[in-house]
Design a protein around this motif. Structure first.
Motif, short mmCIF file in Angstrom:
data_model
loop_
_atom_site.label_atom_id
_atom_site.label_comp_id
_atom_site.label_asym_id
_atom_site.label_seq_id
_atom_site.Cartn_x
_atom_site.Cartn_y
_atom_site.Cartn_z
N PRO A 151 0.83 -1.21 0.00
CA PRO A 151 0.00 0.00 0.00
C PRO A 151 0.86 1.26 0.00
O PRO A 151 2.07 1.20 0.28
CB PRO A 151 -0.77 -0.12 1.32
CG PRO A 151 0.17 -0.88 2.21
CD PRO A 151 0.87 -1.86 1.31
N THR A 152 0.26 2.39 -0.32
CA THR A 152 0.98 3.66 -0.23
C THR A 152 1.26 3.96 1.23
O THR A 152 0.34 3.97 2.05
CB THR A 152 0.14 4.80 -0.84
OG1 THR A 152 -0.12 4.51 -2.21
CG2 THR A 152 0.88 6.13 -0.72
N PRO A 153 2.52 4.16 1.61
CA PRO A 153 2.82 4.43 3.02
C PRO A 153 2.13 5.70 3.51
O PRO A 153 1.88 6.63 2.73
CB PRO A 153 4.35 4.60 3.03
CG PRO A 153 4.81 3.97 1.76
CD PRO A 153 3.72 4.16 0.76
N GLN A 154 1.81 5.73 4.79
CA GLN A 154 1.19 6.89 5.41
C GLN A 154 2.08 7.38 6.55
O GLN A 154 2.64 6.59 7.30
CB GLN A 154 -0.20 6.53 5.96
CG GLN A 154 -1.17 6.01 4.91
CD GLN A 154 -1.51 7.05 3.87
OE1 GLN A 154 -1.79 8.20 4.20
NE2 GLN A 154 -1.47 6.65 2.60
N ARG A 155 2.18 8.69 6.68
CA ARG A 155 2.96 9.26 7.77
C ARG A 155 2.23 9.04 9.10
O ARG A 155 1.01 8.99 9.13
CB ARG A 155 3.20 10.75 7.55
CG ARG A 155 3.99 11.06 6.27
CD ARG A 155 4.27 12.55 6.15
NE ARG A 155 4.80 12.87 4.84
CZ ARG A 155 6.09 12.83 4.50
NH1 ARG A 155 6.98 12.48 5.42
NH2 ARG A 155 6.48 13.13 3.28
N LEU A 156 3.01 8.91 10.18
CA LEU A 156 2.41 8.75 11.49
C LEU A 156 1.59 9.99 11.85
O LEU A 156 1.98 11.12 11.53
CB LEU A 156 3.50 8.54 12.55
CG LEU A 156 4.27 7.23 12.50
CD1 LEU A 156 5.37 7.23 13.55
CD2 LEU A 156 3.34 6.05 12.73
N LYS A 157 0.48 9.77 12.52
CA LYS A 157 -0.40 10.87 12.90
C LYS A 157 -0.96 10.61 14.28
O LYS A 157 -1.54 9.56 14.55
CB LYS A 157 -1.55 11.01 11.89
CG LYS A 157 -2.43 12.23 12.11
CD LYS A 157 -1.70 13.52 11.75
CE LYS A 157 -2.62 14.72 11.87
NZ LYS A 157 -1.90 15.99 11.59
N ASN A 158 -0.78 11.58 15.18
CA ASN A 158 -1.32 11.49 16.53
C ASN A 158 -2.82 11.76 16.49
O ASN A 158 -3.28 12.71 15.85
CB ASN A 158 -0.62 12.52 17.43
CG ASN A 158 -0.86 12.27 18.90
OD1 ASN A 158 -1.94 11.86 19.32
ND2 ASN A 158 0.16 12.55 19.70
N LYS A 159 -3.60 10.92 17.16
CA LYS A 159 -5.04 11.10 17.17
C LYS A 159 -5.46 12.33 17.96
O LYS A 159 -6.55 12.87 17.75
CB LYS A 159 -5.71 9.85 17.75
CG LYS A 159 -5.54 8.61 16.88
CD LYS A 159 -6.23 7.40 17.51
CE LYS A 159 -6.03 6.16 16.64
NZ LYS A 159 -6.67 4.96 17.25
N GLU A 160 -4.61 12.73 18.91
CA GLU A 160 -4.90 13.91 19.70
C GLU A 160 -4.48 15.18 18.95
O GLU A 160 -3.49 15.19 18.22
CB GLU A 160 -4.16 13.85 21.05
CG GLU A 160 -4.50 12.63 21.89
CD GLU A 160 -5.95 12.65 22.35
OE1 GLU A 160 -6.48 13.77 22.59
OE2 GLU A 160 -6.54 11.56 22.47
N LYS A 161 -5.21 16.26 19.15
CA LYS A 161 -4.93 17.52 18.48
C LYS A 161 -3.58 18.07 18.91
O LYS A 161 -3.24 18.06 20.09
CB LYS A 161 -6.03 18.54 18.79
CG LYS A 161 -5.82 19.89 18.11
CD LYS A 161 -6.89 20.89 18.52
CE LYS A 161 -6.61 22.26 17.92
NZ LYS A 161 -7.60 23.28 18.37
N PHE A 162 -2.82 18.56 17.95
CA PHE A 162 -1.52 19.16 18.23
C PHE A 162 -1.71 20.46 19.03
O PHE A 162 -2.36 21.39 18.56
CB PHE A 162 -0.80 19.45 16.91
CG PHE A 162 0.44 20.27 17.02
CD1 PHE A 162 1.45 19.92 17.90
CD2 PHE A 162 0.61 21.41 16.23
CE1 PHE A 162 2.61 20.68 18.00
CE2 PHE A 162 1.76 22.17 16.32
CZ PHE A 162 2.76 21.81 17.21
#
Length: 609
Positions: free
Chosen positions: A112-123
């Motif tokens: 699959p196309t790789p996805q960057r890590l993303k925090n579920k909590e708002k920055f």
């Protein structure tokens, strides 16, 4: 005669038997033929290069076979045959392994196309210190981008791994790294109200063995070590814990950790003292290539003699343990470690300094100094190993265009070394944030503030230019990072010659992306400390500000001990002034037009310069 040859490595689906619908893994068969081998295993990026774990089983007919469940993706691997690591001779798809050999490449399924890590909590952008740079808003944007990348890599501890509830992670792989985390801490302290900074270090302290040993890496799955230490591979990293703890105290004024960490730091230092020295090193220290953190730095013949970087880092550790002990009311311990530091500094100057080159070198096992000039020598600056009379000549190497003064400062290998690679090739010339930060901090500690600021500004400008303007060709990006969302990112390391990231260990693909694990030192720490010129000293309730710019600049809501402070320089009616907001009294020392002034700030107000 042994006949080792790989018949084939085949990837295939077995319908519902071979395809796990829940994990989306695909049964991947590795088959190797040898009638004389005793044991065969496969190691690769799918098992963090752990030889001996995924073994191939002999079928009695000359075939060694194993089936692994792998997720769709691209993998690099080697076969380990009776302890010898070899690429797959039957697979033409291979890549340099960073040394004199190759890794085979395997494609499993339809990646699959790789996805960057993303925090579920708002920055929580609004809770961070706010830099003000009227003429350089792009650096402010980059500052927040670095913080957000760090936010996206925060991990949660589990009952199984025993880590802190939340901790900061370099995001390199499924391990936490001692050396990376020490530098993460060095910028994350500016956001310590919202980032799990010091508790991330506790992940390592909690794993300390009774003999003092702390491994450089631990698995994030279960908190276990990656490998048992051996004399050839002690599995340690640069001993920077004490430096980081002392810096945190200086910055925050919080010494509450000292009672807990001092015994840990002492025992770790003593383990290294016992296990990382040989007579070949004249009482100084050795480490492994990977352990040094500077993987492919040329070290021919050094072996278990004396490594200049590790020896200087131990002197720095002894210095900082001495200071921590003194602050903790332990004069005996303080004196003991001060003596250790003094002894190491004397040995480094006696055995590792070359009058001919005016440089510190590694000591080879044959008793000769290595001729290599690498950035590890500048670890001598932080513990102030270098005598004053030697400093000008030693520092001059950083100014010399034929050596370290390249378009992007500072390459990890001098440009006049035969192995120097203008593309970087990892530690054969790349520019790395941790070593740059070490050089900058070391220069300031020895009174070379102007040069330190120049190195920091050059580094940050290059990072910024590449962040905003660089567009890589897809084939130059590692398979697992072909995100297809643009490449406005922070890279693991940078080319010393070109406005590009550096090539990584294989000298083929660019280094890792979103590597705020230490590249955040530029957009955050160097921005605050060298571009804006702030030195926050919570232990002294003081801020020192070197004002060097003419535009409106400064910082809002930076934490000083138990309060938030805002300091903005600007002109009003052609009069230079500092606009101050604070919650409690503090001491401000500011340098304007080369003159230092000290004042006690008791409340909000204006200082006319």
């Amino acid at each position: 005669m042994n006949k080792y040859y790989l018949l084939f490595c085949i990837v295939f689906l077995f319908g519902c038997n071979g395809h796990n619908e829940l994990s989306n893994k695909i049964k991947t068969r590795f088959l190797y033929h040898s009638e004389t081998a005793n044991n065969v295993s496969v190691a690769g990026t799918f098992n963090n290069w752990t030889g001996g774990r995924d073994t191939l089983h002999y079928d009695g007919k000359g075939n060694w076979i194993t089936d692994l469940e792998l997720k769709p993706g691209y993998y690099q691997y080697k076969l380990v045959v009776d302890g010898v690591w070899i690429p797959d001779p039957g697979n033409e798809w291979k890549i340099n392994d960073g040394g004199d050999n190759f890794n085979s490449i395997l494609k499993v399924g339809d990646p699959p196309t790789p996805q960057r890590l993303k925090n579920k909590e708002k920055f929580p952008k609004e809770k961070l210190p706010e830099p003000v740079l009227e003429k350089n808003p792009e650096l402010v944007e980059l500052y927040y981008a670095a913080w957000e990348m760090a936010w996206n890599k925060i991990q949660k501890g589990t009952e199984r791994n025993g880590f802190a509830e939340y901790y900061m992670d370099e995001g390199f792989n499924e391990l936490i790294y001692q050396w990376d985390l020490c530098f993460i801490t060095s910028f994350a302290i500016y956001g310590r109200d919202v980032f799990p900074v010091m508790q991330s270090l506790d992940n390592f302290y909690k794993k300390q063995r009774a003999d003092g040993y702390i491994q450089r890496v631990y698995w994030e799955t279960d908190g276990t070590i990656a490998h048992e230490p051996t004399p050839d591979e002690p599995m340690v990293n640069p001993p920077l814990f004490a430096w980081v703890e002392w810096r945190y105290y200086q910055f925050s004024g919080d010494d509450s950790r000292f009672q807990t960490v001092l015994p840990v730091l002492k025992k770790y230092y003593n383990w290294c003292e016992t296990n990382c020295r040989t007579d070949l090193g004249k009482g100084l220290y050795y480490i492994s290539m990977l352990g040094s953190g500077m993987d492919n730095t040329p070290r021919e013949g050094v072996g278990k003699a004396a490594w200049i970087d590790y020896s200087a880092q131990q002197a720095l550790a002894a210095d900082c343990i001495s200071k921590i002990a003194g602050q903790s009311g332990e004069p005996g311990i303080a004196a003991s470690f001060l003596a250790k530091s003094k002894e190491l500094k004397e040995k480094i100057n006696h055995y590792l300094w070359s009058e001919g080159s005016s440089f510190y070198h590694d000591l080879r096992e044959d008793g000769r100094l290595s001729s290599t000039k690498h950035i590890g020598a500048y670890w001598t600056l932080l513990p102030e190993v270098c005598p004053e009379k030697r400093l000008p000549a030693f520092i001059q190497h950083l100014r010399n265009p034929a050596e370290f003064n390249r378009p992007h400062l500072v390459p990890t290998l001098a440009a006049d070394m035969p192995q120097y690679d203008p593309k970087g090739h990892y530690w054969l010339g790349s520019v790395w944030a941790p070593t740059n930060y070490m050089v900058v901090q070391g220069l300031m500690a020895n009174g070379y503030r102007s040069l330190a600021d120049s190195v920091a500004e050059n580094h940050l400008r290059n990072i910024s230019d590449i962040y905003y303007n660089f567009s890589p060709a897809t084939e130059d990006i590692a398979f697992e990072e072909r995100y297809e969302d643009g490449y406005h990112t922070l890279w693991e390391c940078y080319s010393p010659e070109y406005k590009k990231p550096a090539t990584r260990w294989d000298n083929t693909f660019y280094s890792r992306q979103d590597f705020v694990g230490w590249t955040g030192l530029g957009p955050i720490s160097m921005l605050i400390e060298n571009i804006l010129g702030f030195d926050v000293r919570g232990a002294e309730n003081r801020i020192i500000w070197n004002i060097k710019r003419e535009d409106k600049h400064g910082i809002r809501n930076i934490k000083l001990a138990g309060q938030k402070v805002s300091l903005i320089f600007k002109y009003e009616n052609n009069i230079p002034l500092i606009d101050i907001h604070c919650e409690k009294p503090f001491e401000l020392v500011y340098n304007f037009n080369g003159e230092y002034h000290t004042c006690m700030v008791n409340s909000d107000g204006i200082i006319k310069l």
